[in-house]
Write a protein that holds these residues in place. Structure first.
Motif, PDB file in Angstrom:
ATOM      1  N   SER A 187       0.742  -1.173  -0.061  1.00 23.97           N
ATOM      2  CA  SER A 187       0.132  -0.082  -0.078  1.00 23.97           C
ATOM      3  C   SER A 187       0.925   1.280   0.002  1.00 23.97           C
ATOM      4  O   SER A 187       2.096   1.201   0.087  1.00 23.97           O
ATOM      5  CB  SER A 187      -0.634   0.007   1.278  1.00 23.97           C
ATOM      6  OG  SER A 187       0.107   0.461   2.384  1.00 23.97           O
ATOM      7  N   ASP A 188       0.405   2.540  -0.378  1.00 24.21           N
ATOM      8  CA  ASP A 188       1.094   3.589  -0.041  1.00 24.21           C
ATOM      9  C   ASP A 188       1.736   3.792   1.090  1.00 24.21           C
ATOM     10  O   ASP A 188       2.706   4.406   1.250  1.00 24.21           O
ATOM     11  CB  ASP A 188       0.134   4.860  -0.461  1.00 24.21           C
ATOM     12  CG  ASP A 188      -0.128   5.029  -2.213  1.00 24.21           C
ATOM     13  OD1 ASP A 188       0.528   4.066  -2.859  1.00 24.21           O
ATOM     14  OD2 ASP A 188      -1.195   5.400  -2.459  1.00 24.21           O
ATOM     15  N   LYS A 189       0.873   3.716   2.113  1.00 23.65           N
ATOM     16  CA  LYS A 189       1.266   3.724   3.768  1.00 23.65           C
ATOM     17  C   LYS A 189       2.756   2.818   3.811  1.00 23.65           C
ATOM     18  O   LYS A 189       3.885   3.209   4.319  1.00 23.65           O
ATOM     19  CB  LYS A 189       0.459   3.359   4.529  1.00 23.65           C
ATOM     20  CG  LYS A 189       0.875   3.564   6.001  1.00 23.65           C
ATOM     21  CD  LYS A 189      -0.381   3.120   7.039  1.00 23.65           C
ATOM     22  CE  LYS A 189       0.056   3.525   8.346  1.00 23.65           C
ATOM     23  NZ  LYS A 189      -1.069   3.015   9.230  1.00 23.65           N
ATOM     24  N   GLU A 190       2.717   1.606   3.304  1.00 26.22           N
ATOM     25  CA  GLU A 190       3.798   0.668   3.300  1.00 26.22           C
ATOM     26  C   GLU A 190       4.939   1.132   2.807  1.00 26.22           C
ATOM     27  O   GLU A 190       6.039   0.946   3.217  1.00 26.22           O
ATOM     28  CB  GLU A 190       3.422  -0.741   3.023  1.00 26.22           C
ATOM     29  CG  GLU A 190       2.161  -1.449   3.882  1.00 26.22           C
ATOM     30  CD  GLU A 190       1.694  -2.748   3.260  1.00 26.22           C
ATOM     31  OE1 GLU A 190       1.543  -3.521   4.214  1.00 26.22           O
ATOM     32  OE2 GLU A 190       1.567  -2.971   2.207  1.00 26.22           O
ATOM     33  N   LYS A 191       4.835   1.603   1.521  1.00 22.01           N
ATOM     34  CA  LYS A 191       5.732   2.064   0.506  1.00 22.01           C
ATOM     35  C   LYS A 191       6.304   3.341   1.336  1.00 22.01           C
ATOM     36  O   LYS A 191       7.846   3.496   1.496  1.00 22.01           O
ATOM     37  CB  LYS A 191       5.472   2.548  -0.538  1.00 22.01           C
ATOM     38  CG  LYS A 191       6.431   2.801  -1.633  1.00 22.01           C
ATOM     39  CD  LYS A 191       6.260   3.556  -2.935  1.00 22.01           C
ATOM     40  CE  LYS A 191       7.170   4.281  -3.562  1.00 22.01           C
ATOM     41  NZ  LYS A 191       6.762   4.789  -4.912  1.00 22.01           N
TER      42      LYS A 191
END
Length: 142
Positions: free
Chosen positions: A8-12
């Motif tokens: 996800s964008d948060k994980e990236k």
């Protein structure tokens, strides 16, 4: 496989902080990130964009773009006490592990190997400066 397709964008965003956390951990021997260590970490982050395992080139290009911001924000946010700081950094690194494993075995292994070199480089920041400034003039015969 695109490197981030399973994230996800948060994980990236979280894994983009990996080099900054590693730098902060490596510089924690004296309980703080000083200017020499910060400069060396920024320099090494940039060098990694073209000297890393080819598998990680896009990771380092992306991480380098946010490295200065990340290291400053994380340094300001972390506890000042050396032991508490180290514990907090290690906790954050442990939280990154499940995300790194989503990248796949070859990426995860390459990143771990690369971060070991990152740690060694930053932790030697003061030593490298001393070698460049003092040791060229040192002669055992004196």
């Amino acid at each position: 496989m695109k490197l981030y397709e399973n994230l996800s964008d948060k994980e990236k965003g979280a894994i983009m902080k990996f080099p900054a956390y590693i730098s902060l951990l490596a510089s924690n021997a004296d309980g703080k990130l000083d200017d020499v260590e910060k400069k060396e970490a920024k320099h090494f982050s940039h060098i990694k964009t073209f000297s890393c395992d080819q598998l990680l080139s896009s990771f380092y290009e992306d991480a380098d773009k946010v490295f200065s911001k990340n290291i400053t924000e994380l340094d300001d946010r972390l506890p000042e006490n050396k032991t508490e700081r180290e514990t907090a950094i290690k906790r954050e690194l442990a939280n990154l592990e499940p995300i790194l494993h989503k990248l796949g075995g070859s990426y995860t292994s390459a990143i771990h190997k690369s971060m070991i070199s990152f740690t060694k480089h930053v932790s030697k920041a003061h030593h490298n400066v001393l070698e460049l400034v003092i040791l060229p003039f040192y002669n055992k015969d004196f």
